[in-house]
Design a protein around this motif. Structure first.
Motif, short mmCIF file in Angstrom:
data_model
loop_
_atom_site.label_atom_id
_atom_site.label_comp_id
_atom_site.label_asym_id
_atom_site.label_seq_id
_atom_site.Cartn_x
_atom_site.Cartn_y
_atom_site.Cartn_z
N GLY A 116 14.74 26.01 -114.59
CA GLY A 116 15.18 27.16 -115.36
C GLY A 116 16.68 27.31 -115.50
N GLU A 117 17.47 26.36 -114.98
CA GLU A 117 18.93 26.50 -115.01
C GLU A 117 19.60 25.36 -115.78
OE1 GLU A 117 20.80 27.58 -111.29
OE2 GLU A 117 18.86 28.14 -110.44
N GLY A 118 18.85 24.68 -116.64
CA GLY A 118 19.41 23.59 -117.42
C GLY A 118 20.32 24.09 -118.53
N GLY A 119 20.84 23.15 -119.31
CA GLY A 119 21.74 23.47 -120.40
C GLY A 119 22.63 22.28 -120.71
N ARG A 120 23.64 22.51 -121.55
CA ARG A 120 24.57 21.47 -121.93
C ARG A 120 25.99 22.02 -121.89
NH1 ARG A 120 19.60 21.90 -122.89
NH2 ARG A 120 19.98 22.98 -124.84
N ARG A 121 26.91 21.20 -121.37
CA ARG A 121 28.31 21.63 -121.33
C ARG A 121 29.23 20.41 -121.49
NH1 ARG A 121 28.60 23.88 -116.49
NH2 ARG A 121 29.26 21.92 -115.51
N PHE A 122 30.21 20.57 -122.36
CA PHE A 122 31.27 19.58 -122.54
C PHE A 122 32.57 20.25 -122.13
CE2 PHE A 122 34.43 17.57 -125.51
CZ PHE A 122 34.45 16.32 -124.89
N LEU A 123 33.24 19.70 -121.12
CA LEU A 123 34.42 20.36 -120.54
C LEU A 123 35.65 19.47 -120.66
CD1 LEU A 123 34.60 22.53 -117.39
CD2 LEU A 123 36.19 20.60 -117.56
N LEU A 124 36.76 20.12 -120.98
CA LEU A 124 38.06 19.45 -121.03
C LEU A 124 39.02 20.15 -120.08
CD1 LEU A 124 40.49 17.83 -122.18
CD2 LEU A 124 40.57 19.51 -124.05
N ALA A 125 39.58 19.39 -119.15
CA ALA A 125 40.64 19.89 -118.28
C ALA A 125 41.94 19.19 -118.67
CB ALA A 125 40.31 19.62 -116.82
N THR A 126 43.02 19.95 -118.78
CA THR A 126 44.30 19.39 -119.20
C THR A 126 45.35 19.68 -118.14
OG1 THR A 126 43.72 19.84 -121.51
CG2 THR A 126 46.02 19.34 -121.03
N HIS A 127 46.01 18.62 -117.67
CA HIS A 127 47.04 18.79 -116.65
C HIS A 127 48.21 19.59 -117.20
CE1 HIS A 127 49.92 17.77 -113.46
NE2 HIS A 127 48.86 17.46 -112.73
N LYS A 128 48.64 20.59 -116.45
CA LYS A 128 49.66 21.51 -116.94
C LYS A 128 51.01 20.84 -117.15
CE LYS A 128 47.44 25.30 -114.41
NZ LYS A 128 47.56 26.26 -113.28
N GLN A 129 51.34 19.83 -116.38
CA GLN A 129 52.65 19.18 -116.48
C GLN A 129 52.63 17.92 -117.33
OE1 GLN A 129 54.12 18.57 -112.48
NE2 GLN A 129 54.71 20.71 -112.24
N THR A 130 51.64 17.08 -117.12
CA THR A 130 51.64 15.79 -117.82
C THR A 130 50.85 15.81 -119.12
OG1 THR A 130 49.64 14.98 -116.69
CG2 THR A 130 51.76 14.65 -115.57
N GLY A 131 49.97 16.81 -119.29
CA GLY A 131 49.13 16.85 -120.48
C GLY A 131 47.95 15.90 -120.42
N ARG A 132 47.76 15.23 -119.30
CA ARG A 132 46.64 14.30 -119.17
C ARG A 132 45.32 15.05 -119.31
NH1 ARG A 132 45.45 9.34 -117.57
NH2 ARG A 132 43.42 8.97 -116.61
N ARG A 133 44.38 14.45 -120.03
CA ARG A 133 43.09 15.08 -120.28
C ARG A 133 42.00 14.46 -119.41
NH1 ARG A 133 45.02 14.29 -125.79
NH2 ARG A 133 45.55 16.30 -126.75
N TYR A 134 41.11 15.31 -118.95
CA TYR A 134 39.95 14.89 -118.16
C TYR A 134 38.71 15.46 -118.84
CZ TYR A 134 43.56 14.21 -114.57
OH TYR A 134 44.68 13.84 -113.88
N TYR A 135 37.81 14.59 -119.27
CA TYR A 135 36.62 15.03 -120.00
C TYR A 135 35.37 14.85 -119.14
CZ TYR A 135 39.40 14.94 -124.32
OH TYR A 135 40.35 15.17 -125.30
N GLY A 136 34.45 15.79 -119.30
CA GLY A 136 33.17 15.67 -118.60
C GLY A 136 32.04 16.30 -119.40
N GLY B 103 29.64 24.99 -124.93
CA GLY B 103 28.27 25.00 -124.45
C GLY B 103 28.05 26.03 -123.38
N ASP B 104 27.22 25.70 -122.41
CA ASP B 104 26.81 26.64 -121.37
C ASP B 104 27.78 26.61 -120.19
OD1 ASP B 104 24.27 27.40 -122.65
OD2 ASP B 104 23.70 25.33 -122.20
N GLU B 105 28.16 27.78 -119.72
CA GLU B 105 29.08 27.84 -118.58
C GLU B 105 28.43 27.31 -117.31
OE1 GLU B 105 31.79 31.07 -116.04
OE2 GLU B 105 30.60 31.72 -117.75
N ASN B 106 27.20 27.70 -117.07
CA ASN B 106 26.49 27.29 -115.86
C ASN B 106 25.36 26.33 -116.21
OD1 ASN B 106 27.96 29.05 -114.01
ND2 ASN B 106 26.89 30.74 -115.03
N VAL B 107 25.43 25.13 -115.68
CA VAL B 107 24.40 24.11 -115.87
C VAL B 107 24.06 23.55 -114.49
CG1 VAL B 107 23.77 21.94 -116.96
CG2 VAL B 107 25.30 23.53 -118.15
N GLU B 108 22.80 23.61 -114.12
CA GLU B 108 22.37 23.10 -112.82
C GLU B 108 21.09 22.29 -112.99
OE1 GLU B 108 24.20 23.46 -110.25
OE2 GLU B 108 25.52 25.13 -110.79
#
Length: 209
Positions: free
Chosen positions: A137-157, A128-133
């Motif tokens: 005029g700064e709306g949008g949609r973004r689905f983000l996944l962060a993955t821990h480098k050591q444990t592989g744990r996923r964080y979704y937002g 989706g959109d990199e910048n959402v505020e």
């Protein structure tokens, strides 16, 4: 992407009741712990208000419901000192209770690996959109996944802003609050800033003026 959406939904359904339970427990813990709150470090002037700020935290047994960054007196700018309920100011017991139990409930849960994402320890990708505020005029949609480098744990937002008038928008923010720009920050001076906590916000009439 679809498998990630399913995993995200499962994660949010699991963690949402945990977050709600901790917030509700805080309504009991904070009043009991506040009389035992302790100041630490030197007092400094508020940057945007008259008066002094000092880090005031709850005892160790109530750590999860404390606030290791702002303490019980609110932000260092002094915004809370000027805007606390009934004009009481940041130093009043009721203002501290409101700040810790209602405005920023269970704030330290973002420093717990289950409920907070350590940005510097994770890789990320988004759809989706990199910048959402939530600004005009700064709306949008973004689905983000962060993955821990050591444990592989996923964080979704997920963060979505749909503006429907000059001053109002539908705002939906669910899960971890990490944004792509967070990975460009330098946290070497204060690693506690890297933690992205969780949120569950659905507001159909949010003021974005």
């Amino acid at each position: 992407m679809f498998p990630h959406l399913l995993r995200a939904a499962g994660q949010w359904l699991l963690l949402f009741p945990v977050r709600v339970l901790l917030i509700l427990v805080g309504a009991l813990v904070v009043p009991l712990a506040l009389p035992l709150a302790r100041p630490s470090g030197p007092a400094v002037l508020f940057t945007q208000a008259p008066g002094d700020w000092q880090l005031v935290t709850l005892p160790d047994w109530a750590w999860l419901w404390s606030n290791d960054r702002d303490g019980a007196l609110g932000d260092k700018r002094g915004w809370w000192h000027l805007n606390a309920p009934f004009g009481l100011g940041a130093y009043h017991w009721f203002s501290k209770l409101w700040w810790l139990a209602l405005r920023n409930p269970a704030n330290n849960m973002r420093f717990a690996p289950l409920l907070g994402c350590p940005v510097t320890e994770c890789d990320y990708r988004y759809w989706g959109d990199e910048n959402v505020e939530d600004r005009p005029g700064e709306g949008g949609r973004r689905f983000l996944l962060a993955t821990h480098k050591q444990t592989g744990r996923r964080y979704y937002g997920f963060y979505g802003v749909w503006q429907w008038s000059a001053t109002r928008a539908v705002v939906v923010q669910i899960g971890f609050k990490g944004e792509p720009k967070d990975w460009a920050e330098d946290y070497t001076g204060d690693l506690s800033r890297q933690w992205a906590g969780m949120t569950f916000e659905i507001n159909l009439f949010k003021d974005i003026s």
